[in-house]
Design an enzyme around this catalytic site. Structure first.
Site, short mmCIF file in Angstrom:
data_model
loop_
_atom_site.label_atom_id
_atom_site.label_comp_id
_atom_site.label_asym_id
_atom_site.label_seq_id
_atom_site.Cartn_x
_atom_site.Cartn_y
_atom_site.Cartn_z
N LYS A 1 0.91 -1.01 -0.21
CA LYS A 1 0.18 0.20 0.05
C LYS A 1 0.90 1.61 -0.44
O LYS A 1 0.64 2.14 -0.74
CB LYS A 1 -1.34 -0.12 1.67
CG LYS A 1 -2.06 1.10 1.46
CD LYS A 1 -2.76 1.33 2.40
CE LYS A 1 -1.83 2.51 3.26
NZ LYS A 1 -2.57 2.97 4.23
N ASP B 1 -6.67 1.18 0.65
CA ASP B 1 -6.57 0.71 2.03
C ASP B 1 -7.95 0.14 2.61
O ASP B 1 -8.95 0.33 2.03
CB ASP B 1 -6.38 2.24 2.81
CG ASP B 1 -7.94 3.25 2.66
OD1 ASP B 1 -8.21 2.73 1.49
OD2 ASP B 1 -7.51 4.16 2.89
#
Ligand code: SF4
Length: 217
Positions: free
Chosen positions: A121, A139
């Protein structure tokens, strides 16, 4: 499951609702963005932005952070969650940038995820926001919305969400879509009380229709 066309339509509706969506972390270089994103794990962007001006002034380059003592780094980021671990990761990450990448933050995913404390991420956010490389970071907001809208199956992992979204959305919209979904998750489709009655996606959202029906009963 939502079709490719409806997925694109849904994301474009979100873009119309939040045209201002963009990354909220302050930074002036790819290295500082990387630090800010690492600090933002389980912390708000606002809390990160409060500590980074002094942190960046004290550690402008990877060599400065690589040479720092952990307690000094901790003193700058003490108000942020998990600061012990984050201080360790920041130092180790800066050391590896120095030893393996000539002191320059790598602009590719393989290089970024090889850095201590940098996951997929974080790498995707840095690729998109610091280097303009098409990337789609997933996320908690992105994952929740993709599942509620049935863009992905309920059991989809973070990587599966990323794979489906990047297959459906045009490459030049990945970065903007990521930021847009985050805004949509913060202000419209929140985890606890999503604002379904006012949602522009209610007509295609089974979850929203279920929730609004329950409220009406
Ligand atoms: Fe989220 Fe409700 Fe909109 Fe569906 S209708 S996307 S659950 S806010």
């Amino acid at each position: 499951m939502l079709s490719k066309e409806k997925t694109i339509w849904a994301v474009h509706q979100m873009m119309l609702e939040f045209p201002e969506a963009m990354g909220a972390l302050h930074s002036d270089t790819p290295f500082h963005l990387l630090i800010a994103v690492m600090l933002s794990a389980q912390a708000t962007d606002v809390s990160v932005n409060k500590v980074t001006p002094k942190l960046f002034a004290r550690f402008p380059e990877p060599k400065d952070l690589a040479a720092a003592e952990i307690p000094e780094i901790e003193a700058y980021i003490r108000s942020i969650g998990l600061y012990h671990n984050k201080a360790k990761h920041l130092k180790a990450c800066a050391q590896k940038i120095l030893s393996d990448f000539d002191g320059v933050v790598p602009n590719n995913r393989a290089g970024l995820v090889s850095l201590p404390g940098v996951g997929r991420k974080t790498a995707n956010v840095v690729l998109g926001d610091a280097f303009n490389v098409p990337a789609f970071a997933v996320d908690t907001h992105v994952q929740r919305i993709a599942k509620r809208l049935q863009i992905v199956k309920q059991s989809a992992s973070v990587v599966e969400v990323e794979q489906v979204m990047t297959k459906r959305l045009p490459e030049n919209e990945w970065v903007k879509s990521h930021h847009t979904l985050i805004f949509f998750g913060r202000y419209q489709c929140m985890a606890r009380n999503p604002k379904c009655p006012t949602c522009p996606l209610l007509e295609i959202c089974a979850e929203g229709q279920k929730r609004t029906k329950k409220t009406a009963e």
